[in-house]
Design a protein around this motif. Structure first.
Motif, PDB file in Angstrom:
ATOM      1  N   ALA A  94       0.210   3.470   6.155  1.00 33.93           N
ATOM      2  CA  ALA A  94      -0.479   2.638   5.203  1.00 33.93           C
ATOM      3  C   ALA A  94       0.365   1.492   4.558  1.00 33.93           C
ATOM      4  O   ALA A  94       1.780   1.808   4.530  1.00 33.93           O
ATOM      5  CB  ALA A  94      -1.011   3.950   3.920  1.00 33.93           C
ATOM      6  N   VAL A  95      -0.062   0.803   3.840  1.00 36.14           N
ATOM      7  CA  VAL A  95       0.624  -0.289   3.090  1.00 36.14           C
ATOM      8  C   VAL A  95       0.433  -0.328   1.512  1.00 36.14           C
ATOM      9  O   VAL A  95       0.918  -0.923   0.823  1.00 36.14           O
ATOM     10  CB  VAL A  95       0.352  -1.787   3.552  1.00 36.14           C
ATOM     11  N   SER A  96      -1.023   0.189   1.081  1.00 45.54           N
ATOM     12  CA  SER A  96      -1.425   0.272  -0.152  1.00 45.54           C
ATOM     13  C   SER A  96      -1.994   1.649  -0.725  1.00 45.54           C
ATOM     14  O   SER A  96      -2.454   2.452   0.157  1.00 45.54           O
ATOM     15  CB  SER A  96      -2.619  -0.706  -0.544  1.00 45.54           C
ATOM     16  N   PRO A  97      -1.782   2.258  -1.855  1.00 45.29           N
ATOM     17  CA  PRO A  97      -0.979   1.373  -2.814  1.00 45.29           C
ATOM     18  C   PRO A  97       0.436   1.134  -2.832  1.00 45.29           C
ATOM     19  O   PRO A  97       1.089   0.324  -3.450  1.00 45.29           O
ATOM     20  CB  PRO A  97      -1.420   2.004  -4.158  1.00 45.29           C
ATOM     21  N   GLU A  98       1.026   1.944  -1.833  1.00 40.22           N
ATOM     22  CA  GLU A  98       2.580   1.909  -1.798  1.00 40.22           C
ATOM     23  C   GLU A  98       2.765   2.172  -0.289  1.00 40.22           C
ATOM     24  O   GLU A  98       2.045   2.881   0.600  1.00 40.22           O
ATOM     25  CB  GLU A  98       3.218   3.249  -2.304  1.00 40.22           C
ATOM     26  N   PRO A  99       3.526   1.483   0.370  1.00 40.45           N
ATOM     27  CA  PRO A  99       3.956   1.578   1.886  1.00 40.45           C
ATOM     28  C   PRO A  99       4.079   2.866   2.211  1.00 40.45           C
ATOM     29  O   PRO A  99       5.006   3.535   1.544  1.00 40.45           O
ATOM     30  CB  PRO A  99       4.909   0.454   2.022  1.00 40.45           C
ATOM     31  N   VAL A 107      11.988  -5.272   7.717  1.00 34.30           N
ATOM     32  CA  VAL A 107      11.155  -5.775   6.554  1.00 34.30           C
ATOM     33  C   VAL A 107      11.533  -5.007   5.281  1.00 34.30           C
ATOM     34  O   VAL A 107      12.215  -4.021   5.232  1.00 34.30           O
ATOM     35  CB  VAL A 107       9.508  -5.363   7.013  1.00 34.30           C
ATOM     36  N   PHE A 108      11.022  -5.576   4.267  1.00 33.16           N
ATOM     37  CA  PHE A 108      11.094  -5.149   2.641  1.00 33.16           C
ATOM     38  C   PHE A 108       9.674  -4.445   2.459  1.00 33.16           C
ATOM     39  O   PHE A 108       8.762  -4.857   3.053  1.00 33.16           O
ATOM     40  CB  PHE A 108      11.324  -6.364   1.707  1.00 33.16           C
ATOM     41  N   SER A 109       9.747  -3.643   1.555  1.00 32.93           N
ATOM     42  CA  SER A 109       8.653  -2.838   1.170  1.00 32.93           C
ATOM     43  C   SER A 109       7.500  -4.127   0.468  1.00 32.93           C
ATOM     44  O   SER A 109       6.407  -3.584   0.854  1.00 32.93           O
ATOM     45  CB  SER A 109       8.948  -1.636   0.221  1.00 32.93           C
ATOM     46  N   SER A 110       8.022  -4.862   0.002  1.00 33.87           N
ATOM     47  CA  SER A 110       6.959  -5.863  -0.793  1.00 33.87           C
ATOM     48  C   SER A 110       6.251  -6.537   0.458  1.00 33.87           C
ATOM     49  O   SER A 110       5.021  -6.783   0.268  1.00 33.87           O
ATOM     50  CB  SER A 110       7.756  -7.023  -1.544  1.00 33.87           C
ATOM     51  N   GLN A 111       6.757  -6.633   1.543  1.00 30.56           N
ATOM     52  CA  GLN A 111       6.111  -7.318   2.725  1.00 30.56           C
ATOM     53  C   GLN A 111       5.144  -6.357   3.397  1.00 30.56           C
ATOM     54  O   GLN A 111       3.975  -6.616   3.721  1.00 30.56           O
ATOM     55  CB  GLN A 111       7.045  -7.750   3.612  1.00 30.56           C
ATOM     56  N   LEU A 112       5.394  -4.967   3.387  1.00 33.98           N
ATOM     57  CA  LEU A 112       4.230  -4.239   3.484  1.00 33.98           C
ATOM     58  C   LEU A 112       3.159  -4.091   2.670  1.00 33.98           C
ATOM     59  O   LEU A 112       2.054  -4.022   3.165  1.00 33.98           O
ATOM     60  CB  LEU A 112       5.009  -2.632   4.006  1.00 33.98           C
ATOM     61  N   ARG A 113       3.579  -4.281   1.365  1.00 30.06           N
ATOM     62  CA  ARG A 113       2.448  -3.980   0.348  1.00 30.06           C
ATOM     63  C   ARG A 113       1.373  -5.200   0.714  1.00 30.06           C
ATOM     64  O   ARG A 113       0.343  -4.881   0.476  1.00 30.06           O
ATOM     65  CB  ARG A 113       3.153  -4.574  -0.850  1.00 30.06           C
ATOM     66  N   THR A 114       1.689  -6.338   1.134  1.00 28.92           N
ATOM     67  CA  THR A 114       0.743  -7.422   1.244  1.00 28.92           C
ATOM     68  C   THR A 114       0.272  -7.385   2.981  1.00 28.92           C
ATOM     69  O   THR A 114      -0.310  -8.411   3.003  1.00 28.92           O
ATOM     70  CB  THR A 114       1.408  -8.775   0.986  1.00 28.92           C
ATOM     71  N   ALA A 115       0.704  -6.688   3.547  1.00 27.05           N
ATOM     72  CA  ALA A 115       0.344  -6.683   5.093  1.00 27.05           C
ATOM     73  C   ALA A 115      -1.441  -6.376   5.177  1.00 27.05           C
ATOM     74  O   ALA A 115      -1.977  -5.632   4.569  1.00 27.05           O
ATOM     75  CB  ALA A 115       1.031  -5.648   6.011  1.00 27.05           C
ATOM     76  N   THR A 116      -1.864  -6.791   6.304  1.00 30.16           N
ATOM     77  CA  THR A 116      -3.231  -6.516   6.641  1.00 30.16           C
ATOM     78  C   THR A 116      -3.162  -5.761   7.918  1.00 30.16           C
ATOM     79  O   THR A 116      -2.569  -5.926   8.957  1.00 30.16           O
ATOM     80  CB  THR A 116      -4.064  -7.613   6.668  1.00 30.16           C
TER      81      THR A 116
END
Length: 158
Positions: free
Chosen positions: A110-115, A19-28
């Motif tokens: 965790a995924v937010s605010p940063e993976p 995965v890319f970090s951007s994909q983790l940022r939007t994960a639930t």
């Protein structure tokens, strides 16, 4: 009956997903049957495509190492992410320098605010960093397409 080599009570994990970090940022976060967190994460792969993950494989350049805090900050093509638990990784020391291009296998914390990923494995890919960087995007996209196709063959564009 447990399979040989399995410790009783140990959960079997799915293989890591690239995965890319951007994909983790939007994960639930997924909730377990009793409503407790920790059942994994759902990553959005594109239009109406989702994948359940808990163990990830990521690659990036080390920006900062904080040995006292047992973590490092990396950047991939899509943003930054933090890796914790770096001091406990066997043979991980060569990866703990700014500027190194490394592979991280780990569990999403965790995924937010940063993976935030707890490291299970680290590998230094700096020797052929240009090649690894070039191939990484293609590897991630290909694996994700294969995984989605296995879940629902109709969900992948021809």
């Amino acid at each position: 009956m447990d399979k040989p080599g399995n410790v009783t009570g140990e959960r079997k994990r799915a293989p890591p997903v690239k995965v890319f970090s951007s994909q983790l940022r939007t994960a639930t976060a997924l909730r377990g049957s009793s409503g407790d967190p920790g059942a994994g994460w759902v990553v959005k792969l594109g239009r109406d495509r989702f994948l359940q993950v808990s163990l990830v494989w990521m690659q990036g350049t080390v920006l900062e190492v904080e040995l006292a805090l047992n973590r490092m900050l990396l950047i991939d093509e899509t943003g930054t992410f933090t890796v914790q638990g770096i001091n406990g990784i066997p043979k991980g020391k060569p990866c703990l320098s700014s500027g190194k291009y490394v592979m991280v296998m780990g569990v999403i914390q965790a995924v937010s605010p940063e993976p935030l990923v707890r490291a299970v494995k680290l590998a230094d890919l700096s020797e052929h960093a240009a090649l690894h960087r070039q191939m990484w995007k293609l590897e991630v996209e290909e694996l994700q397409q294969v995984l989605v196709a296995r879940m629902d063959p109709a969900s992948v564009d021809p």
